[in-house]
Write a protein that holds these residues in place. Structure first.
Motif, PDB file in Angstrom:
ATOM      1  N   TRP A  34       2.868  -1.416  -0.671  1.00  0.00           N
ATOM      2  CA  TRP A  34       3.106  -2.803  -1.342  1.00  0.00           C
ATOM      3  C   TRP A  34       4.114  -2.579  -2.223  1.00  0.00           C
ATOM      4  O   TRP A  34       5.102  -3.256  -2.315  1.00  0.00           O
ATOM      5  CB  TRP A  34       1.891  -3.594  -1.929  1.00  0.00           C
ATOM      6  CG  TRP A  34       2.159  -4.643  -2.621  1.00  0.00           C
ATOM      7  CD1 TRP A  34       2.889  -5.885  -2.088  1.00  0.00           C
ATOM      8  CD2 TRP A  34       2.174  -4.819  -4.049  1.00  0.00           C
ATOM      9  NE1 TRP A  34       3.436  -6.691  -3.265  1.00  0.00           N
ATOM     10  CE2 TRP A  34       2.523  -6.043  -4.762  1.00  0.00           C
ATOM     11  CE3 TRP A  34       1.595  -3.962  -5.201  1.00  0.00           C
ATOM     12  CZ2 TRP A  34       2.711  -6.640  -5.818  1.00  0.00           C
ATOM     13  CZ3 TRP A  34       1.704  -4.500  -6.295  1.00  0.00           C
ATOM     14  CH2 TRP A  34       2.184  -5.744  -6.771  1.00  0.00           C
ATOM     15  N   VAL A  35       4.037  -1.531  -3.170  1.00  0.00           N
ATOM     16  CA  VAL A  35       4.992  -1.259  -4.180  1.00  0.00           C
ATOM     17  C   VAL A  35       6.307  -1.025  -3.614  1.00  0.00           C
ATOM     18  O   VAL A  35       7.461  -1.448  -4.084  1.00  0.00           O
ATOM     19  CB  VAL A  35       4.464  -0.310  -4.966  1.00  0.00           C
ATOM     20  CG1 VAL A  35       5.842   0.032  -5.998  1.00  0.00           C
ATOM     21  CG2 VAL A  35       3.333  -0.591  -5.905  1.00  0.00           C
ATOM     22  N   THR A  37       7.544  -1.533  -0.471  1.00  0.00           N
ATOM     23  CA  THR A  37       8.302  -2.508   0.476  1.00  0.00           C
ATOM     24  C   THR A  37       8.253  -4.190  -0.142  1.00  0.00           C
ATOM     25  O   THR A  37       9.047  -5.042   0.096  1.00  0.00           O
ATOM     26  CB  THR A  37       7.395  -2.839   1.727  1.00  0.00           C
ATOM     27  OG1 THR A  37       6.014  -3.286   1.454  1.00  0.00           O
ATOM     28  CG2 THR A  37       7.261  -1.504   2.495  1.00  0.00           C
ATOM     29  N   ASP A  38       7.281  -4.455  -1.251  1.00  0.00           N
ATOM     30  CA  ASP A  38       7.162  -5.662  -1.832  1.00  0.00           C
ATOM     31  C   ASP A  38       6.908  -6.573  -0.982  1.00  0.00           C
ATOM     32  O   ASP A  38       7.303  -7.865  -0.971  1.00  0.00           O
ATOM     33  CB  ASP A  38       8.458  -5.990  -2.405  1.00  0.00           C
ATOM     34  CG  ASP A  38       8.401  -7.056  -3.643  1.00  0.00           C
ATOM     35  OD1 ASP A  38       7.228  -7.067  -4.270  1.00  0.00           O
ATOM     36  OD2 ASP A  38       9.378  -7.896  -4.020  1.00  0.00           O
ATOM     37  N   SER A  39       5.934  -6.405   0.162  1.00  0.00           N
ATOM     38  CA  SER A  39       5.612  -7.248   0.827  1.00  0.00           C
ATOM     39  C   SER A  39       4.226  -7.958   0.584  1.00  0.00           C
ATOM     40  O   SER A  39       3.298  -7.404   0.320  1.00  0.00           O
ATOM     41  CB  SER A  39       5.440  -6.487   2.472  1.00  0.00           C
ATOM     42  OG  SER A  39       4.755  -7.403   3.360  1.00  0.00           O
TER      43      SER A  39
END
Length: 91
Positions: A34-35, A37-39
């Motif tokens: 998540w960090v 890709t910021d998805s």
């Protein structure tokens, strides 16, 4: 309590520790993804991992308590729980 049953409980506890460790590692990898890709969808999956790994961790902790409270006079433990692991799970 016979030796075979005690060894089976120890083996069960070791397996529960392994499962809790795998769940924690997967959760950590999801937060790292998540960090990177910021998805938002990966974030929701990582947050769901908290819900699914919490029962495994608490089950692991609760299953060792009766084993640690056993004495020669109380072979099933003094914790008030049976020697079997808890049967509850998160929905």
């Amino acid at each position: 309590m016979d030796r075979a049953k005690l060894e089976a409980e120890k083996q069960n506890y070791r397996f529960q520790k392994f499962i809790a460790g795998v769940g924690a590692a997967l959760m950590l990898m999801k937060f790292i993804a998540w960090v990177i890709t910021d998805s938002v969808s990966i974030l929701t999956d990582a947050l769901e991992s908290i819900v699914t790994s919490s029962p495994a961790s608490s089950e692991c902790m609760l299953s060792i308590l009766p084993c640690s409270l056993r004495t020669p006079t109380t072979p099933t433990g003094t914790g008030g729980w049976s020697s079997s692991p808890p049967r509850w799970r998160a929905a």
